[in-house]
Design an enzyme around this catalytic site. Structure first.
Site, PDB file in Angstrom:
ATOM      1  N   LYS A   1     -30.298  59.589  93.450  1.00 25.13           N
ATOM      2  CA  LYS A   1     -30.471  59.669  91.987  1.00 25.13           C
ATOM      3  C   LYS A   1     -29.847  58.453  91.296  1.00 25.13           C
ATOM      4  O   LYS A   1     -30.485  57.796  90.487  1.00 25.13           O
ATOM      5  CB  LYS A   1     -29.801  60.951  91.470  1.00 25.13           C
ATOM      6  CG  LYS A   1     -29.635  60.974  89.958  1.00 25.13           C
ATOM      7  CD  LYS A   1     -28.966  62.234  89.461  1.00 25.13           C
ATOM      8  CE  LYS A   1     -27.459  62.253  89.501  1.00 25.13           C
ATOM      9  NZ  LYS A   1     -26.778  61.608  88.375  1.00 25.13           N
ATOM     10  N   ASN A   2     -28.593  58.157  91.628  1.00 22.24           N
ATOM     11  CA  ASN A   2     -27.873  57.123  90.882  1.00 22.24           C
ATOM     12  C   ASN A   2     -28.308  55.707  91.238  1.00 22.24           C
ATOM     13  O   ASN A   2     -27.876  54.741  90.598  1.00 22.24           O
ATOM     14  CB  ASN A   2     -26.363  57.296  91.045  1.00 22.24           C
ATOM     15  CG  ASN A   2     -25.868  58.518  90.285  1.00 22.24           C
ATOM     16  OD1 ASN A   2     -26.613  59.108  89.500  1.00 22.24           O
ATOM     17  ND2 ASN A   2     -24.622  58.910  90.525  1.00 22.24           N
TER      18      ASN A   2
ATOM     19  N   CYS B   1     -19.189  64.541  76.851  1.00 17.37           N
ATOM     20  CA  CYS B   1     -19.966  65.348  77.790  1.00 17.37           C
ATOM     21  C   CYS B   1     -18.987  66.205  78.577  1.00 17.37           C
ATOM     22  O   CYS B   1     -17.775  66.077  78.412  1.00 17.37           O
ATOM     23  CB  CYS B   1     -20.782  64.475  78.723  1.00 17.37           C
ATOM     24  SG  CYS B   1     -19.826  63.640  79.956  1.00 17.37           S
TER      25      CYS B   1
ATOM     26  N   ARG C   1     -16.274  59.632  78.055  1.00 16.25           N
ATOM     27  CA  ARG C   1     -17.209  58.646  78.608  1.00 16.25           C
ATOM     28  C   ARG C   1     -17.777  57.662  77.596  1.00 16.25           C
ATOM     29  O   ARG C   1     -18.981  57.640  77.328  1.00 16.25           O
ATOM     30  CB  ARG C   1     -18.344  59.349  79.342  1.00 16.25           C
ATOM     31  CG  ARG C   1     -17.868  60.100  80.561  1.00 16.25           C
ATOM     32  CD  ARG C   1     -18.986  60.825  81.237  1.00 16.25           C
ATOM     33  NE  ARG C   1     -19.724  59.974  82.154  1.00 16.25           N
ATOM     34  CZ  ARG C   1     -20.772  60.392  82.857  1.00 16.25           C
ATOM     35  NH1 ARG C   1     -21.201  61.617  82.723  1.00 16.25           N
ATOM     36  NH2 ARG C   1     -21.382  59.594  83.692  1.00 16.25           N
TER      37      ARG C   1
ATOM     38  N   ASP D   1     -17.534  62.007  92.410  1.00 13.53           N
ATOM     39  CA  ASP D   1     -18.687  62.902  92.556  1.00 13.53           C
ATOM     40  C   ASP D   1     -18.550  63.859  93.742  1.00 13.53           C
ATOM     41  O   ASP D   1     -19.410  64.717  93.948  1.00 13.53           O
ATOM     42  CB  ASP D   1     -19.980  62.083  92.680  1.00 13.53           C
ATOM     43  CG  ASP D   1     -20.351  61.415  91.372  1.00 13.53           C
ATOM     44  OD1 ASP D   1     -19.791  61.785  90.324  1.00 13.53           O
ATOM     45  OD2 ASP D   1     -21.197  60.497  91.386  1.00 13.53           O
TER      46      ASP D   1
ATOM     47  N   ARG E   1     -30.497  68.608  88.069  1.00 18.32           N
ATOM     48  CA  ARG E   1     -30.432  67.213  87.641  1.00 18.32           C
ATOM     49  C   ARG E   1     -30.219  66.298  88.849  1.00 18.32           C
ATOM     50  O   ARG E   1     -30.610  65.128  88.801  1.00 18.32           O
ATOM     51  CB  ARG E   1     -29.254  67.001  86.668  1.00 18.32           C
ATOM     52  CG  ARG E   1     -29.446  67.707  85.342  1.00 18.32           C
ATOM     53  CD  ARG E   1     -28.342  67.320  84.404  1.00 18.32           C
ATOM     54  NE  ARG E   1     -28.209  65.880  84.365  1.00 18.32           N
ATOM     55  CZ  ARG E   1     -27.147  65.226  83.923  1.00 18.32           C
ATOM     56  NH1 ARG E   1     -26.118  65.898  83.461  1.00 18.32           N
ATOM     57  NH2 ARG E   1     -27.106  63.913  83.936  1.00 18.32           N
TER      58      ARG E   1
END
Ligand code: EPU
Length: 421
Positions: A22-23, A117, A122, A305, A397
Site C-alpha cells: 500500500k505505502n 487523525c 501529524r 506500523d 484500508r
C-alpha cells in the site's frame, strides 16, 4: 457497516502470498501525475486507500483503467482540476502526496489540510517548508493549502525530522525542478527507494535514495513505464505475528526479509523460530513467547506500523516488557481494547508496560485505525472464545482479503454485517 467475527484458539499454519505494498503504491500512483505518458502498475493491492487515490486522480482529470486484476493504467494526459478535497483527504492523509507532483507539473494545487487523525496530530509542515524553499508560495485559506509557483527551482533542504511522505513529496517535486536539489535527513524507508527507482526509470536523475542524503537533478520531462509494486512488508509481518501469537507456523511467500529485519530480530529474541530465504520468511512457534522490550523508530528501526501487532503478541508474553512509541505521539488506541480482552497494559506517555497474561478472552472490540485493527484481529485469533472486531473499514484500508488469507492458514474468521455500530 461490517465486522469481523473470530473464533479464537486455532493455530495458524501454512503459506500465504504477500500483496503489493500500500505505502509504495500510493506515492507511485501520485507520481503518474508527473508524466503525460501512460504508467502501468502491476500487483496493485485491492484496498480502500487505493480506491480513494483513484477517486482523487479522477477528480484531477487523470484517466484510469483497471485492465485486469491487480493491474492499473494511469494516464495524466491533461490535468483539469488541482484540488484534493476535504472529503478525500480526511479519509486518507496520503492524499497530500499529490501536492509535490501537481506543483512540479502545473505550478498550482489546492490541497485540504489533513487535520488530526487517530494516531496523532501529524502535521505536514515539512512538506510545505520544503516546497516553499523550492519557490512555492503557500497560503492557508478555508482549511486548504493554496500552493502556487511560476516554476520550481533546485534547493538544498534539510528535513527537521524524518518524514516518509514528506521525503516522497519533495522527491517528486524536484524531478522536474530547474537545477539540482539536495535533500538532507531524508526518510530511508524501502518505499522511498522504490519511488526513486521508478522515477529514475521514468527518466529522472536521482542519486542516494535509501540514504539520508538524496540528490536530484531536475529534468525537462518524464516518460511512462511498466512497474510491479514491491511486496507489502507490513502485511507480511502481520501474518508472521499471526503465526507466532497462535503458536503456529506461517510462511509468507514473496516477502523480503531485509525489509522486516527489526521485526524478525525481535521475534527471534521472543523465542520464535525464524527462517529467511530470498523469496520467503517463515516464523514458527517454539512453545512460549518471551516478553521483549521494543522501541519504534524510523527505518531500519522497529516500524511503528508493527507496534500494535507486536503489542498483541506481548500480551501473551512470559513476563513484562516495555513498548515505546517514538514515531507518533498517540498510537496506543488499541490498548483499551486489548485490555477489554484481558490484557494487562499500562500507558505512561509514549510508553506502554505490558505484563503478559496466560490467556486472552474473546470480546466485542472497536477498531480505531488500520494497524490497531490488525492488532485486535491477532488478539482475537489467539483468544479463547469469540471476538467481534467492529469498524473493520479501517482494516480494509490496508489489508487485502485478510479474512480469506487468514482462513487459508486455518483461522476461523468471517466478515459479517454489523448492526451494532
Ligand atoms: N511529521 C511532522 N511534520 C511533517 C511530517 C511528519 O511533524 O511535515 C511527524 C508526524 O506527525 C509523525 C512523524 O513526523 O510524528 C513521522 O511521520 P511521517 O511523515 O513519516 O508519516 P507519514 O509519511 O504520514 C508514512 C506511512 C505511515 C507510517 C509512517 C511512519 C504512508 C502512506 N504512510 O506516514 O503508514 O506509519 O510513514 O513510518 O506511507 C500505515 O500504513 O498504517 C501508516 C500509518
Amino acid at each position: 457497516m461490517e465486522k469481523m467475527v473470530i473464533k479464537g484458539g486455532r493455530s495458524l499454519r501454512g503459506t500465504v502470498e504477500v500483496s503489493g505494498a500500500k505505502n509504495a503504491a500510493l506515492p507511485l500512483m501520485a507520481a503518474a501525475i508527473l508524466t503525460t505518458d501512460e504508467m502501468t502498475y502491476h500487483r496493485v493491492p485491492a484496498l480502500k486507500d487505493i480506491k480513494t487515490t483513484k477517486q482523487l486522480l479522477l477528480q484531477l482529470g487523470v484517466q484510469l483503467d483497471d485492465f485486469t486484476s491487480g493491474a492499473l493504467r494511469i494516464k495524466a494526459r491533461e490535468i483539469t482540476d488541482h484540488t484534493a478535497p476535504y472529503e478525500l483527504v480526511k479519509t486518507m492523509r496520503a492524499s497530500v502526496l499529490v501536492l509535490g507532483p501537481l506543483m512540479a507539473r502545473e505550478g498550482r494545487a489546492d490541497v485540504s489540510l489533513p487535520g488530526g487523525c487517530a494516531i496523532g496530530a501529524r502535521p505536514i509542515d515539512q512538506h510545505l517548508k520544503g516546497l516553499e524553499a523550492m519557490g512555492v508560495r503557500i497560503e492557508l485559506e478555508n482549511g486548504y493549502i493554496r500552493a502556487r509557483s511560476k516554476g520550481l527551482h533546485g534547493v538544498e533542504f534539510r528535513f527537521d525530522l524524518n518524514t516518509v511522505t514528506g521525503t516522497e513529496n519533495l522527491l517528486m517535486a524536484a524531478t522536474l525542478a530547474r537545477g539540482t536539489t539536495i535533500l538532507r535527513n531524508c526518510a530511508i524507508e524501502p518505499e522511498v527507494s522504490e519511488l526513486a527507482h521508478v522515477l529514475n526509470r521514468m527518466g529522472a536523475k536521482i542519486d542516494g535514495a535509501g540514504t539520508d542524503i538524496i540528490t536530484i537533478e531536475g529534468v525537462e520531462k518524464l516518460n511512462g513505464i511498466v512497474h510491479e509494486i514491491m511486496p507489502d512488508r507490513i502485511e507480511a509481518g502481520t501474518f508472521l505475528i499471526a503465526g507466532a501469537i497462535t503458536g503456529g507456523d506461517v510462511t509468507v511467500q514473496g516477502c523480503r526479509a531485509e525489509h522486516i529485519y527489526s521485526l524478525l530480530k525481535k521475534l527471534d529474541e521472543a523465542g520464535l523460530k525464524v527462517e529467511t530465504e530470498p523469496d520467503y520468511v517463515r516464523v514458527c512457534s517454539n512453545g512460549g513467547i518471551r516478553s521483549r522490550d521494543v522501541e519504534t523508530n524510523p527505518y531500519p528501526g522497529f516500524a511503528t506500523d508493527f507496534q500494535a501487532q507486536y503489542m498483541a503478541l506481548m500480551c501473551l508474553g512470559n513476563s513484562t516488557c516495555s513498548i515505546s512509541e517514538q514515531v507518533f505521539e498517540n498510537r496506543f488506541m488499541h490498548v483499551q481494547e486489548l485490555v477489554r480482552m484481558g490484557a494487562n497494559i499500562r500507558i505512561s506517555g509514549r510508553f506502554a508496560k505490558v505484563r503478559g497474561v496466560p490467556k486472552l478472552s474473546g470480546a466485542h472490540v472497536q477498531a480505531t485505525d488500520l494497524r490497531a485493527s490488525a492488532s485486535l484481529i491477532l488478539a482475537g485469533l489467539a483468544a479463547e472464545g469469540v471476538t467481534e472486531v467492529h469498524r473493520v473499514y479501517h482494516l480494509d484500508r490496508g489489508y487485502e482479503r485478510i479474512e480469506e488469507k487468514m482462513s487459508s492458514l486455518g483461522a476461523d474468521i468471517k466478515r459479517a454485517k454489523d448492526d451494532m455500530v
